[in-house]
Scaffold this motif. Sequence first.
Motif, mmCIF file in Angstrom:
data_model
loop_
_atom_site.group_PDB
_atom_site.id
_atom_site.type_symbol
_atom_site.label_atom_id
_atom_site.label_comp_id
_atom_site.label_asym_id
_atom_site.label_seq_id
_atom_site.Cartn_x
_atom_site.Cartn_y
_atom_site.Cartn_z
ATOM 1 N N PRO A 57 -0.719 3.157 -2.349
ATOM 2 C CA PRO A 57 0.740 3.413 -3.016
ATOM 3 C C PRO A 57 1.220 4.811 -2.500
ATOM 4 O O PRO A 57 2.392 4.992 -2.648
ATOM 5 C CB PRO A 57 0.815 3.083 -4.326
ATOM 6 N N ALA A 58 0.477 5.968 -2.706
ATOM 7 C CA ALA A 58 0.795 7.222 -2.520
ATOM 8 C C ALA A 58 0.998 7.679 -1.093
ATOM 9 O O ALA A 58 1.686 8.602 -0.664
ATOM 10 C CB ALA A 58 -0.342 8.195 -3.236
ATOM 11 N N ALA A 59 0.344 6.893 -0.241
ATOM 12 C CA ALA A 59 0.879 7.027 1.210
ATOM 13 C C ALA A 59 0.851 5.703 1.881
ATOM 14 O O ALA A 59 0.128 5.316 2.742
ATOM 15 C CB ALA A 59 -0.501 7.863 1.864
ATOM 16 N N PRO A 60 1.987 4.828 1.865
ATOM 17 C CA PRO A 60 2.315 3.587 2.430
ATOM 18 C C PRO A 60 2.241 3.959 3.893
ATOM 19 O O PRO A 60 1.961 2.598 4.706
ATOM 20 C CB PRO A 60 3.442 3.319 1.702
ATOM 21 N N ALA A 61 2.589 4.788 4.485
ATOM 22 C CA ALA A 61 2.486 4.797 5.856
ATOM 23 C C ALA A 61 1.131 4.663 6.751
ATOM 24 O O ALA A 61 1.076 4.107 7.633
ATOM 25 C CB ALA A 61 2.991 6.243 6.375
ATOM 26 N N ALA A 62 0.163 4.938 5.864
ATOM 27 C CA ALA A 62 -1.078 4.720 6.460
ATOM 28 C C ALA A 62 -1.734 3.295 6.032
ATOM 29 O O ALA A 62 -2.910 2.965 6.391
ATOM 30 C CB ALA A 62 -2.334 5.751 5.683
ATOM 31 N N ALA A 63 -0.908 2.275 5.929
ATOM 32 C CA ALA A 63 -1.369 0.986 5.447
ATOM 33 C C ALA A 63 -2.044 0.427 6.802
ATOM 34 O O ALA A 63 -1.586 0.611 7.957
ATOM 35 C CB ALA A 63 -0.272 -0.062 5.183
ATOM 36 N N ARG A 64 -3.039 -0.257 6.770
ATOM 37 C CA ARG A 64 -3.879 -1.109 7.785
ATOM 38 C C ARG A 64 -4.251 -2.266 7.365
ATOM 39 O O ARG A 64 -4.492 -2.742 6.434
ATOM 40 C CB ARG A 64 -5.256 -0.113 8.167
ATOM 41 N N PHE A 65 -4.070 -3.091 8.503
ATOM 42 C CA PHE A 65 -4.457 -4.752 8.148
ATOM 43 C C PHE A 65 -5.198 -5.265 9.412
ATOM 44 O O PHE A 65 -4.829 -4.733 10.575
ATOM 45 C CB PHE A 65 -3.076 -5.411 8.156
ATOM 46 N N ASP A 66 -5.988 -6.008 9.196
ATOM 47 C CA ASP A 66 -6.720 -6.868 10.107
ATOM 48 C C ASP A 66 -6.761 -8.342 9.751
ATOM 49 O O ASP A 66 -7.544 -8.261 8.800
ATOM 50 C CB ASP A 66 -8.092 -5.894 10.568
#
Length: 179
Positions: A57-66
């Motif tokens: 939540p402090a860095a939403p741009a770094a979200a990753r999904f697989d």
Amino acid sequence: QRLLLAALLAALGAGNATAAEFRFDASSASLGFEGSYGGEPVPGKFHRFSGSANFDPAAPAAARFDLSIDVASLDTEYADRDDVLKSPEWFAVEQHPEARWVSTADCTAAAPGWRCPGELTLRGVTRAVPIDIGAEGAAVVGRATLNRRDFGVGSGEWDDPETIADIVTVSFRLAPLAP
């Protein structure tokens, strides 16, 4: 708009002060789709899928999904239609039993949440398909829109966009597996 983004960040991070890295599958999450046949909506879902998510939540741009999907687990609540959808003209589940969506870059703010670039591989074809995500408590919710023709889905007699719409919407809710 910034207030809404801050609220979403807070909701996603509730009870979790660090990065929310988790695994999920169909027991803790949902994955559905909706197409159109003759102008009528045709909803469906997948019963078997799994993957991982990482969202800070402090860095939403770094979200990753697989996410990996057992395509044969599709269900439109009509067995004959499901059999057709599993055929070579549609999903060709014998030749291509798995679909996969993977993040490819950082997410960007897009009201009311984030847009995450990624690639979908379906029927052996890989194309860019971004997802739009938001928060629902500790879960990540979202949707994507894709053109079935980009993946060769619905060929032969099923290729008519007047009967079967080209655009398909996918929606999901990803929540952590219970410990």
